[in-house]
Motif scaffolding. Structure first.
Motif, PDB file in Angstrom:
ATOM      1  N   LEU A  27      63.582  15.725  15.254  1.00  0.00           N
ATOM      2  CA  LEU A  27      62.623  16.057  16.639  1.00  0.00           C
ATOM      3  C   LEU A  27      62.474  14.721  17.774  1.00  0.00           C
ATOM      4  CD1 LEU A  27      61.591  18.737  18.080  1.00  0.00           C
ATOM      5  CD2 LEU A  27      59.784  18.277  16.779  1.00  0.00           C
ATOM      6  N   ALA A  28      62.296  13.555  16.607  1.00  0.00           N
ATOM      7  CA  ALA A  28      61.492  12.440  17.024  1.00  0.00           C
ATOM      8  C   ALA A  28      62.343  12.388  18.571  1.00  0.00           C
ATOM      9  CB  ALA A  28      60.111  12.036  16.471  1.00  0.00           C
ATOM     10  N   GLU A  29      63.653  11.850  18.257  1.00  0.00           N
ATOM     11  CA  GLU A  29      65.018  11.602  18.977  1.00  0.00           C
ATOM     12  C   GLU A  29      65.263  12.377  19.562  1.00  0.00           C
ATOM     13  OE1 GLU A  29      66.877   9.482  15.303  1.00  0.00           O
ATOM     14  OE2 GLU A  29      67.064  11.515  14.514  1.00  0.00           O
ATOM     15  N   ARG A  30      65.386  13.658  19.052  1.00  0.00           N
ATOM     16  CA  ARG A  30      66.279  14.305  20.463  1.00  0.00           C
ATOM     17  C   ARG A  30      64.897  14.846  21.888  1.00  0.00           C
ATOM     18  NH1 ARG A  30      67.170  18.430  16.684  1.00  0.00           N
ATOM     19  NH2 ARG A  30      65.443  19.542  15.530  1.00  0.00           N
ATOM     20  N   GLN A  31      63.488  14.493  21.419  1.00  0.00           N
ATOM     21  CA  GLN A  31      62.131  14.908  22.302  1.00  0.00           C
ATOM     22  C   GLN A  31      62.493  12.715  23.837  1.00  0.00           C
ATOM     23  OE1 GLN A  31      58.881  15.354  20.247  1.00  0.00           O
ATOM     24  NE2 GLN A  31      58.894  17.387  20.696  1.00  0.00           N
ATOM     25  N   LYS A  32      63.732  12.544  23.010  1.00  0.00           N
ATOM     26  CA  LYS A  32      63.181  11.119  23.644  1.00  0.00           C
ATOM     27  C   LYS A  32      64.563  11.063  25.176  1.00  0.00           C
ATOM     28  CE  LYS A  32      60.014   8.366  20.483  1.00  0.00           C
ATOM     29  NZ  LYS A  32      60.568   7.756  19.911  1.00  0.00           N
ATOM     30  N   PHE A  33      64.212  11.655  25.747  1.00  0.00           N
ATOM     31  CA  PHE A  33      65.581  11.725  26.255  1.00  0.00           C
ATOM     32  C   PHE A  33      65.244  11.394  28.088  1.00  0.00           C
ATOM     33  CE2 PHE A  33      63.613  15.860  26.376  1.00  0.00           C
ATOM     34  CZ  PHE A  33      63.380  16.289  28.090  1.00  0.00           C
ATOM     35  N   GLU A  34      66.510  11.287  29.031  1.00  0.00           N
ATOM     36  CA  GLU A  34      65.983  11.100  29.873  1.00  0.00           C
ATOM     37  C   GLU A  34      66.795  12.007  31.612  1.00  0.00           C
ATOM     38  OE1 GLU A  34      68.477   6.816  29.976  1.00  0.00           O
ATOM     39  OE2 GLU A  34      67.037   5.895  29.291  1.00  0.00           O
ATOM     40  N   LEU A  35      66.483  12.117  31.941  1.00  0.00           N
ATOM     41  CA  LEU A  35      67.221  13.128  33.150  1.00  0.00           C
ATOM     42  C   LEU A  35      67.486  12.179  34.238  1.00  0.00           C
ATOM     43  CD1 LEU A  35      64.565  16.188  33.480  1.00  0.00           C
ATOM     44  CD2 LEU A  35      66.663  16.355  32.369  1.00  0.00           C
ATOM     45  N   SER A  36      69.014  13.309  34.992  1.00  0.00           N
ATOM     46  CA  SER A  36      69.279  12.324  36.120  1.00  0.00           C
ATOM     47  C   SER A  36      69.784  13.741  36.985  1.00  0.00           C
ATOM     48  CB  SER A  36      70.647  11.414  35.890  1.00  0.00           C
ATOM     49  OG  SER A  36      71.894  11.940  34.823  1.00  0.00           O
ATOM     50  N   ALA A  37      70.163  13.637  37.914  1.00  0.00           N
ATOM     51  CA  ALA A  37      70.524  13.803  38.763  1.00  0.00           C
ATOM     52  C   ALA A  37      72.283  15.003  37.850  1.00  0.00           C
ATOM     53  CB  ALA A  37      71.378  14.035  40.518  1.00  0.00           C
ATOM     54  N   PHE A  38      73.174  14.641  37.100  1.00  0.00           N
ATOM     55  CA  PHE A  38      73.650  15.198  36.421  1.00  0.00           C
ATOM     56  C   PHE A  38      74.196  15.430  34.733  1.00  0.00           C
ATOM     57  CE2 PHE A  38      74.938  11.703  39.566  1.00  0.00           C
ATOM     58  CZ  PHE A  38      75.826  12.119  40.676  1.00  0.00           C
ATOM     59  N   GLY A  39      72.979  14.326  34.356  1.00  0.00           N
ATOM     60  CA  GLY A  39      72.838  15.852  32.340  1.00  0.00           C
ATOM     61  C   GLY A  39      71.575  15.092  32.534  1.00  0.00           C
ATOM     62  N   ILE A  40      71.637  14.857  30.950  1.00  0.00           N
ATOM     63  CA  ILE A  40      70.533  14.720  30.006  1.00  0.00           C
ATOM     64  C   ILE A  40      71.448  13.397  29.136  1.00  0.00           C
ATOM     65  CG2 ILE A  40      69.142  15.613  27.963  1.00  0.00           C
ATOM     66  CD1 ILE A  40      69.094  17.896  28.914  1.00  0.00           C
ATOM     67  N   HIS A  41      70.475  12.543  28.867  1.00  0.00           N
ATOM     68  CA  HIS A  41      70.766  11.441  28.574  1.00  0.00           C
ATOM     69  C   HIS A  41      69.739  11.048  26.916  1.00  0.00           C
ATOM     70  CE1 HIS A  41      72.667   8.071  26.859  1.00  0.00           C
ATOM     71  NE2 HIS A  41      72.200   7.605  27.149  1.00  0.00           N
ATOM     72  N   TRP A  42      70.357  10.617  25.697  1.00  0.00           N
ATOM     73  CA  TRP A  42      69.281  10.677  24.680  1.00  0.00           C
ATOM     74  C   TRP A  42      69.985   9.373  24.070  1.00  0.00           C
ATOM     75  CZ3 TRP A  42      71.475  15.598  25.096  1.00  0.00           C
ATOM     76  CH2 TRP A  42      70.494  16.772  25.376  1.00  0.00           C
ATOM     77  N   PRO A  43      69.059   8.297  24.331  1.00  0.00           N
ATOM     78  CA  PRO A  43      69.474   6.566  24.420  1.00  0.00           C
ATOM     79  C   PRO A  43      70.055   6.223  22.791  1.00  0.00           C
ATOM     80  CG  PRO A  43      68.012   6.507  26.190  1.00  0.00           C
ATOM     81  CD  PRO A  43      68.199   8.234  25.554  1.00  0.00           C
ATOM     82  N   LYS A  44      68.775   6.710  22.388  1.00  0.00           N
ATOM     83  CA  LYS A  44      68.898   6.402  20.740  1.00  0.00           C
ATOM     84  C   LYS A  44      69.964   7.067  20.257  1.00  0.00           C
ATOM     85  CE  LYS A  44      64.805   4.209  20.312  1.00  0.00           C
ATOM     86  NZ  LYS A  44      64.594   2.920  19.840  1.00  0.00           N
ATOM     87  N   LEU A  45      70.273   7.974  20.907  1.00  0.00           N
ATOM     88  CA  LEU A  45      71.407   9.205  19.877  1.00  0.00           C
ATOM     89  C   LEU A  45      72.675   8.469  20.669  1.00  0.00           C
ATOM     90  CD1 LEU A  45      69.805  12.448  19.321  1.00  0.00           C
ATOM     91  CD2 LEU A  45      69.971  11.020  17.865  1.00  0.00           C
ATOM     92  N   ASP A  46      72.807   7.813  21.878  1.00  0.00           N
ATOM     93  CA  ASP A  46      74.216   8.013  22.317  1.00  0.00           C
ATOM     94  C   ASP A  46      74.534   9.439  22.969  1.00  0.00           C
ATOM     95  OD1 ASP A  46      75.666   6.372  23.514  1.00  0.00           O
ATOM     96  OD2 ASP A  46      77.587   6.664  22.143  1.00  0.00           O
ATOM     97  N   GLU A  47      74.145  10.162  23.275  1.00  0.00           N
ATOM     98  CA  GLU A  47      74.849  11.361  23.448  1.00  0.00           C
ATOM     99  C   GLU A  47      74.724  11.717  24.714  1.00  0.00           C
ATOM    100  OE1 GLU A  47      76.024  15.427  21.875  1.00  0.00           O
ATOM    101  OE2 GLU A  47      76.482  13.021  21.601  1.00  0.00           O
ATOM    102  N   ASP A  48      75.324  12.608  25.323  1.00  0.00           N
ATOM    103  CA  ASP A  48      74.954  13.058  26.827  1.00  0.00           C
ATOM    104  C   ASP A  48      75.532  14.582  27.353  1.00  0.00           C
ATOM    105  OD1 ASP A  48      74.720   9.741  28.761  1.00  0.00           O
ATOM    106  OD2 ASP A  48      75.993  10.183  27.460  1.00  0.00           O
ATOM    107  N   LEU A  49      74.658  15.339  27.955  1.00  0.00           N
ATOM    108  CA  LEU A  49      74.758  16.832  28.078  1.00  0.00           C
ATOM    109  C   LEU A  49      74.648  17.082  29.422  1.00  0.00           C
ATOM    110  CD1 LEU A  49      75.322  19.361  26.824  1.00  0.00           C
ATOM    111  CD2 LEU A  49      72.957  19.551  26.674  1.00  0.00           C
TER     112      LEU A  49
END
Length: 67
Positions: A27-49
């Motif tokens: 849950l802690a990893e999922r809660q650390k994300f960055e928003l952009s005009a294009f989507g969501i990025h989770w830096p520690k997970l190297d995941e983009d949506l």
């Protein structure tokens, strides 16, 4: 579930299990994300949506023989 609200699209939610990196993250990893005009990025997970993909994605394709 993961859900998103947008002014351009109706509310949409999808099962978290469709996104294995997010599903397997804490849950802690999922809660650390960055928003952009294009989507969501989770830096520690190297995941983009991407937002556009999220609103059109219909789930994983099943191969013959899978349930």
């Amino acid at each position: 579930m993961i859900a998103s609200l947008s002014k351009r699209h109706p509310e949409r939610s999808q099962p978290l299990k469709w996104f294995p990196r997010l599903f397997n993250a804490s849950l802690a990893e999922r809660q650390k994300f960055e928003l952009s005009a294009f989507g969501i990025h989770w830096p520690k997970l190297d995941e983009d949506l991407g937002f556009e993909g999220f609103f059109t994605y219909q789930g994983p394709k099943l191969c013959l023989g899978q349930k």
